[in-house]
Design an enzyme around this catalytic site. Structure first.
Site, PDB file in Angstrom:
ATOM      1  N   THR A  98      13.442  10.878   6.792  1.00 15.05           N
ATOM      2  CA  THR A  98      14.230  12.067   6.813  1.00 15.05           C
ATOM      3  C   THR A  98      14.096  12.977   7.411  1.00 15.05           C
ATOM      4  O   THR A  98      14.673  13.292   7.241  1.00 15.05           O
ATOM      5  CB  THR A  98      14.577  11.665   5.906  1.00 15.05           C
ATOM      6  OG1 THR A  98      14.689  11.096   5.925  1.00 15.05           O
ATOM      7  CG2 THR A  98      15.098  12.065   7.076  1.00 15.05           C
ATOM      8  N   THR A 103       9.605  10.226   6.540  1.00 11.97           N
ATOM      9  CA  THR A 103      10.425  10.423   5.343  1.00 11.97           C
ATOM     10  C   THR A 103       9.646  10.287   4.049  1.00 11.97           C
ATOM     11  O   THR A 103       8.609   9.617   4.003  1.00 11.97           O
ATOM     12  CB  THR A 103      11.585   9.395   5.334  1.00 11.97           C
ATOM     13  OG1 THR A 103      12.458   9.642   4.239  1.00 11.97           O
ATOM     14  CG2 THR A 103      11.081   7.969   5.228  1.00 11.97           C
ATOM     15  N   ASN A 125      12.013   9.778   1.656  1.00  6.59           N
ATOM     16  CA  ASN A 125      13.292   9.225   1.223  1.00  6.59           C
ATOM     17  C   ASN A 125      14.222  10.308   0.688  1.00  6.59           C
ATOM     18  O   ASN A 125      14.861  10.968   1.465  1.00  6.59           O
ATOM     19  CB  ASN A 125      13.109   8.069   0.238  1.00  6.59           C
ATOM     20  CG  ASN A 125      14.343   7.160   0.222  1.00  6.59           C
ATOM     21  OD1 ASN A 125      15.176   7.261   1.116  1.00  6.59           O
ATOM     22  ND2 ASN A 125      14.469   6.298  -0.751  1.00  6.59           N
TER      23      ASN A 125
HETATM   24  O1  DON Z   1      14.012   4.838   5.753  1.00  3.70           O
HETATM   25  C1  DON Z   1      15.180   5.096   5.495  1.00  3.70           C
HETATM   26  O2  DON Z   1      16.117   4.580   6.047  1.00  3.70           O
HETATM   27  C2  DON Z   1      15.466   6.159   4.454  1.00  3.70           C
HETATM   28  N1  DON Z   1      14.377   6.226   3.515  1.00  3.70           N
HETATM   29  C3  DON Z   1      15.692   7.473   5.120  1.00  3.70           C
HETATM   30  C4  DON Z   1      16.005   8.574   4.139  1.00  3.70           C
HETATM   31  C5  DON Z   1      16.683   9.703   4.740  1.00  3.70           C
HETATM   32  O3  DON Z   1      16.994   9.721   5.908  1.00  3.70           O
HETATM   33  C6  DON Z   1      17.014  10.804   3.828  1.00  3.70           C
HETATM   34  N2  DON Z   1      17.448  11.937   4.571  1.00  3.70           N
HETATM   35  N3  DON Z   1      18.416  12.541   4.556  1.00  3.70           N
END
Ligand code: DON
Length: 569
Positions: free
Chosen positions: A380, A398, A400
């Site tokens: 993120t 991230t 998450n």
């Molecule tokens: O790795 C991933 O695809 C997700 N955990 C990313 C999470 C994310 O981008 C949240 N942000 N807005």
């Protein structure tokens, strides 16, 4: 007088209160710079203090990897909702001699994780368990990642790279209105998942300009600066993580922490016209999916269409629904599942998935994953950094969800991730981003959950041309895709490409999500009459990118949608 005095007092107090809050709002000016053209080097990331921290390392003669390490640790302080040491991420590197590398420090399922751990006795998916509390956390990878990146490419002492983050955590930094709003909104849920007082919760509502100090986190970062990975994966902090897990239904053990390893991987690389694309391989879906999107549209002269026109949006959406169908079936941690990488990236396979542009929207239920050639045993917040030596680093990291699992490690001062929700807990049942998956992304002990993170470097004529990436769950890949083609196909400058409205399709649900108040109504009506379903939503993505301008300058661009900032000279 007896009646009037309290009345006046109240008026006085009220006006004092008004004055103070007005004063604090007027006095506080966030130092965020959204776009800057520089000659040598710079950092673009989610928070301007972290950008300054990264840039201070470049000014000391550090390289892009050094500055990226500092930025990651500084974001762990100044962007607690997403920047992290309780999470993980990916780093894509292009050195000035053209060598490339990719570091996987994604979280990993604990050793006692099981395939059905988020299902009840009837087989229903209990999504709150994969999103909140200790049970939602994977084994964090960020600290191992930074230590590993430093060992292979760092040029300044590790302790110097962590120092700016320690200072920010000890002395604090003024938060923005957006951060204050987020902390206020999350107060109750953070309190619900924490036993001890935490730095992120205070009695009175947060206001823009308030100082957020994090002494526990400063102490944790000091241990990491002194002892490297052992400062986190062993000893006091490891014990604190395990204690916190025990208190919040988590299953990460001391052994899981000691066993965690960051892994160097071969980046996904390919050509889209004469642009070299360098991006993240599994356990991220980002690189493969981006490459498939670019190769699909390459066939159809996107450059003759206008940005946000009916033809361009229809073509891009039709490409998106097909490649996201492949993502759901074929992509997962390639150390656990035979991801058919070569087949998925084969140009003739990609072109055969959409040989012509369909006249109308293809209903997603008619679109299935393709059958790429299998090859056994093959497998993120985003920030961008370039240095004066010609090296470039794209990192996406991230925990998450917003504030991850909401659990702060007592004494450690950092949020733990809820990355387990990125696994496919039950075949065909969507996760928080509406993504569905299958066997390829099923939970298994020690496995890494599939990601959409797409840290990417585009190179041309022997030099980096763009360094970019985004947060946003499933919308990450389409945000990166659009930013790239906005420049390469639609002739936009870097800042125009990042500021342009975004749209997103991910096969299921069969919907084009669009940012509000950006798109022309006549275009939307024409797309609807082709059979597309369109739903408005809030901001999509946060692209923090660096571009080489046609005149050879360096354009640092922070996404104007949020608090992101740039620093460079
Ligand atoms: O790795 C991933 O695809 C997700 N955990 C990313 C999470 C994310 O981008 C949240 N942000 N807005």
């Amino acid at each position: 007088m007896r009646i009037i005095l309290p009345f006046i007092l109240t008026l006085f107090l009220f006006s004092c209160k008004q004055n103070t809050s007005e004063k604090s709002q007027k006095a506080y000016v966030h130092p965020s710079v959204k776009t800057k053209i520089v000659d040598k080097a710079g950092v673009v990331c989610a928070n301007p203090y972290a950008a300054e921290a990264g840039n201070s390392i470049l000014l000391k003669g550090g390289n892009a990897i050094d500055a990226a390490i500092t930025t990651q640790f500084a974001l762990a302080v100044t962007f607690p909702l997403g920047g992290n040491i309780g999470g993980g991420g990916f780093m894509v590197i292009r050195l000035n001699d053209g060598q490339t590398d990719a570091l996987d420090y994604r979280e990993m399922a604990p050793s006692s994780a099981t395939k059905d751990m988020y299902l009840d006795a009837q087989g229903n998916f209990l999504d709150s368990l994969s999103r909140y509390g200790g049970f939602a956390s994977g084994v964090p990878g960020s600290v191992a990642g930074m230590v590993e990146a430093h060992a292979k490419y760092g040029s300044l002492p590790f302790v110097d790279l962590v120092a700016p983050a320690i200072k920010l955590a000890q002395e604090g930094y003024p938060i923005t209105q957006l951060e204050a709003n987020r902390l206020n909104k999350s107060k109750r849920i953070i309190q619900a998942f924490n036993r001890a007082p935490v730095a992120f919760v205070k009695e009175h509502p947060w206001q823009a300009g308030d100082t957020l100090r994090q002494p526990d986190l400063a102490a944790t970062l000091t241990l990491i600066a002194q002892n490297g990975r052992d400062g986190f994966y062993k000893g006091k902090i490891a014990q604190a993580i395990v204690d916190e897990m025990k208190a919040t239904n988590g299953i990460i053990s001391l052994q899981d922490l000691a066993d965690y390893k960051a892994i160097w991987r071969k980046p996904v690389q390919g050509y889209y016209r004469d642009y070299q694309v360098i991006s993240m391989p599994p356990p991220s879906s980002g690189g493969v999916t981006l490459m498939q999107l670019l190769e699909t549209v390459e066939n159809f002269n996107l450059d003759t269409m206008k940005m946000h026109s009916v033809d361009a949006m229809h073509l891009m959406v039709e490409a998106e629904r097909r490649v996201y169908a492949d993502r759901a079936t074929h992509l997962g941690d390639s150390d656990f599942y035979p991801v058919p990488m070569e087949g998925l990236l084969d140009s003739s396979y990609i072109h055969a998935r959409m040989p012509t542009i369909p006249a109308r929207a293809t209903p997603s239920q008619e679109v299935k994953a393709g059958h790429p050639k299998e090859k056994e045993h093959e497998q993120t917040t985003h920030f961008s950094v370039v240095d004066p030596f010609g090296n470039a680093v794209a990192t996406t990291t991230t925990i998450n969800s917003l504030y991850g699992s909401k659990v702060v490690v007592k004494g450690g001062g950092f949020f733990m991730n809820n990355e387990m929700d990125d696994f496919s807990a039950k075949p065909g049942v969507p996760n928080q981003f509406g993504l569905i998956g299958n066997e390829a992304n099923a939970i298994a002990p020690g496995k890494r959950m599939l990601s959409s993170m797409t840290p990417t470097i585009i190179a041309k004529d022997g030099k980096w041309l763009m360094v970019l990436g985004s947060p946003g769950g499933s919308t990450i890949i389409t945000s990166v895709f659009q930013t790239v083609v906005n420049v390469t196909e639609f002739g936009k400058s870097g800042s125009e490409a990042v500021a342009a409205g975004r749209f997103h399709h991910q096969w299921r649900p069969d919907t084009i999500f669009i940012e509000k108040n950006v798109f022309n109504n006549s275009v939307l009506d024409a797309l609807r009459s082709k059979g597309h379903v369109i739903v408005e939503r809030s901001n999509i993505g946060a692209v923090d990118a660096i571009f080489r301008t046609p005149k050879g300058k360096i354009e640092l661009v922070a996404d104007p949608r949020w608090d992101d900032g740039v620093a460079g000279e």
